[in-house]
Design a protein around this motif. Sequence first.
Motif, PDB file in Angstrom:
ATOM      1  N   ALA A 146     -19.014 -29.129  12.929  1.00  0.00           N
ATOM      2  CA  ALA A 146     -19.745 -28.985  14.189  1.00  0.00           C
ATOM      3  C   ALA A 146     -18.879 -29.311  15.393  1.00  0.00           C
ATOM      4  N   SER A 147     -17.581 -29.023  15.320  1.00  0.00           N
ATOM      5  CA  SER A 147     -16.671 -29.357  16.410  1.00  0.00           C
ATOM      6  C   SER A 147     -16.241 -28.131  17.206  1.00  0.00           C
ATOM      7  N   LEU A 148     -16.959 -27.023  17.061  1.00  0.00           N
ATOM      8  CA  LEU A 148     -16.586 -25.811  17.779  1.00  0.00           C
ATOM      9  C   LEU A 148     -17.833 -25.038  18.189  1.00  0.00           C
ATOM     10  N   ALA A 149     -17.927 -24.728  19.494  1.00  0.00           N
ATOM     11  CA  ALA A 149     -19.034 -23.914  19.989  1.00  0.00           C
ATOM     12  C   ALA A 149     -18.824 -22.461  19.600  1.00  0.00           C
ATOM     13  N   GLY A 150     -19.903 -21.704  19.597  1.00  0.00           N
ATOM     14  CA  GLY A 150     -19.819 -20.291  19.247  1.00  0.00           C
ATOM     15  C   GLY A 150     -21.002 -19.861  18.413  1.00  0.00           C
ATOM     16  N   VAL A 151     -20.856 -18.767  17.719  1.00  0.00           N
ATOM     17  CA  VAL A 151     -21.945 -18.203  16.929  1.00  0.00           C
ATOM     18  C   VAL A 151     -22.083 -18.959  15.608  1.00  0.00           C
ATOM     19  N   HIS A 152     -23.280 -19.486  15.386  1.00  0.00           N
ATOM     20  CA  HIS A 152     -23.613 -20.131  14.121  1.00  0.00           C
ATOM     21  C   HIS A 152     -24.490 -19.166  13.312  1.00  0.00           C
ATOM     22  N   HIS A 153     -24.508 -19.370  11.997  1.00  0.00           N
ATOM     23  CA  HIS A 153     -25.290 -18.491  11.132  1.00  0.00           C
ATOM     24  C   HIS A 153     -26.292 -19.313  10.331  1.00  0.00           C
ATOM     25  N   VAL A 154     -27.520 -18.826  10.306  1.00  0.00           N
ATOM     26  CA  VAL A 154     -28.572 -19.446   9.502  1.00  0.00           C
ATOM     27  C   VAL A 154     -28.690 -18.654   8.219  1.00  0.00           C
ATOM     28  N   LEU A 155     -28.466 -19.321   7.088  1.00  0.00           N
ATOM     29  CA  LEU A 155     -28.524 -18.681   5.774  1.00  0.00           C
ATOM     30  C   LEU A 155     -29.759 -19.159   5.033  1.00  0.00           C
ATOM     31  N   VAL A 156     -30.552 -18.224   4.552  1.00  0.00           N
ATOM     32  CA  VAL A 156     -31.701 -18.535   3.701  1.00  0.00           C
ATOM     33  C   VAL A 156     -31.364 -18.029   2.304  1.00  0.00           C
ATOM     34  N   ARG A 157     -31.098 -18.944   1.396  1.00  0.00           N
ATOM     35  CA  ARG A 157     -30.683 -18.593   0.034  1.00  0.00           C
ATOM     36  C   ARG A 157     -31.850 -18.806  -0.935  1.00  0.00           C
ATOM     37  N   TRP A 158     -31.993 -17.884  -1.862  1.00  0.00           N
ATOM     38  CA  TRP A 158     -32.961 -18.065  -2.954  1.00  0.00           C
ATOM     39  C   TRP A 158     -32.182 -17.938  -4.251  1.00  0.00           C
ATOM     40  N   ALA A 159     -31.774 -19.065  -4.797  1.00  0.00           N
ATOM     41  CA  ALA A 159     -31.017 -19.067  -6.048  1.00  0.00           C
ATOM     42  C   ALA A 159     -31.941 -18.687  -7.200  1.00  0.00           C
ATOM     43  N   ALA A 160     -31.441 -17.889  -8.107  1.00  0.00           N
ATOM     44  CA  ALA A 160     -32.225 -17.471  -9.278  1.00  0.00           C
ATOM     45  C   ALA A 160     -31.292 -17.338 -10.461  1.00  0.00           C
ATOM     46  N   GLY A 161     -31.670 -17.957 -11.564  1.00  0.00           N
ATOM     47  CA  GLY A 161     -30.841 -17.898 -12.763  1.00  0.00           C
ATOM     48  C   GLY A 161     -30.960 -16.561 -13.478  1.00  0.00           C
ATOM     49  N   ASP A 162     -30.009 -16.288 -14.327  1.00  0.00           N
ATOM     50  CA  ASP A 162     -30.008 -15.035 -15.085  1.00  0.00           C
ATOM     51  C   ASP A 162     -31.129 -14.972 -16.115  1.00  0.00           C
ATOM     52  N   ALA A 163     -31.666 -16.125 -16.486  1.00  0.00           N
ATOM     53  CA  ALA A 163     -32.690 -16.148 -17.531  1.00  0.00           C
ATOM     54  C   ALA A 163     -33.965 -15.451 -17.089  1.00  0.00           C
ATOM     55  N   ALA A 164     -34.194 -15.358 -15.779  1.00  0.00           N
ATOM     56  CA  ALA A 164     -35.424 -14.742 -15.291  1.00  0.00           C
ATOM     57  C   ALA A 164     -35.466 -13.246 -15.609  1.00  0.00           C
TER      58      ALA A 164
END
Length: 262
Positions: A146-164
């Motif tokens: 957090a030491s640099l101004a500029g464009v930040h990105h919001v990531l929404v991750r949905w982890a899913a295992g291979d078993a599904a």
Amino acid sequence: MSEHNLGLLPAPAAPEWEPLEPGRARPVAAGTTPTNAPVVTDGSHRLVLRPGRTAVLAVPLGWDQSLQAQLDARLPAGAPDPGGINVEVVTPLLGTSAVPLAEGSADRPADWRTPGVRGGRLRTGAQSQVVAYAHRDSYDSTLTSASLAGVHHVLVRWAAGDAAGAQLRGVRVAATLTLRTTGEPGGGVPAYTPSTLPAPEAGSRLVDGTLPEPAPQGPDARPPAAADDDSVVPLGGRGLAVAALATGLAVVGLLWLRRRRG
């Protein structure tokens, strides 16, 4: 923090989470990576979540600012691993900026919840650190990022295992991502920063797309246009030397021809 920096620009305190109330959500086509993420502003945005996928939005942040991101959704019964849905704020330095709000944390908002296998309401989110130049000397990676101004990105991750397996392919969940920028944009850098190297701003040309296109390369690239035959080409020191040598050789050749004919 290094001793020479002590007292020059004190690091800000970690921001506290403030309750967010989702408003009318605006549909947005989220990106899948930071390279194709749309730039958005504060407010509520409608996303579509899919297991095993990541939704990405871009948010400009200036010095002395931080970002709150809250995700609201209602998961169907049997939704795969609802605990695997996470929100992160990634900085221009490609690191995660986060105030600890994990499960069991004393600062975790009381209204956040994760449903079980029966489905139900989901609420989670992330709080970034304040963007501050002083964080560059921290030993905490969530602060250093957090030491640099500029464009930040919001990531929404949905982890899913291979078993599904194949049952995940058709799962799509509508969600609302509410964003709020906190703090007023400030200078954020010490006075000794050279004026010839201005601090990066959130609204730079890297964001608004006004950078010039790169020169064409490859076999199909067109070479520079040739100069006209009557154009004047200025000669430098080496050019004059070459011209004088060529003139001398021409004179010697002319004299040799005359003697041979004579």
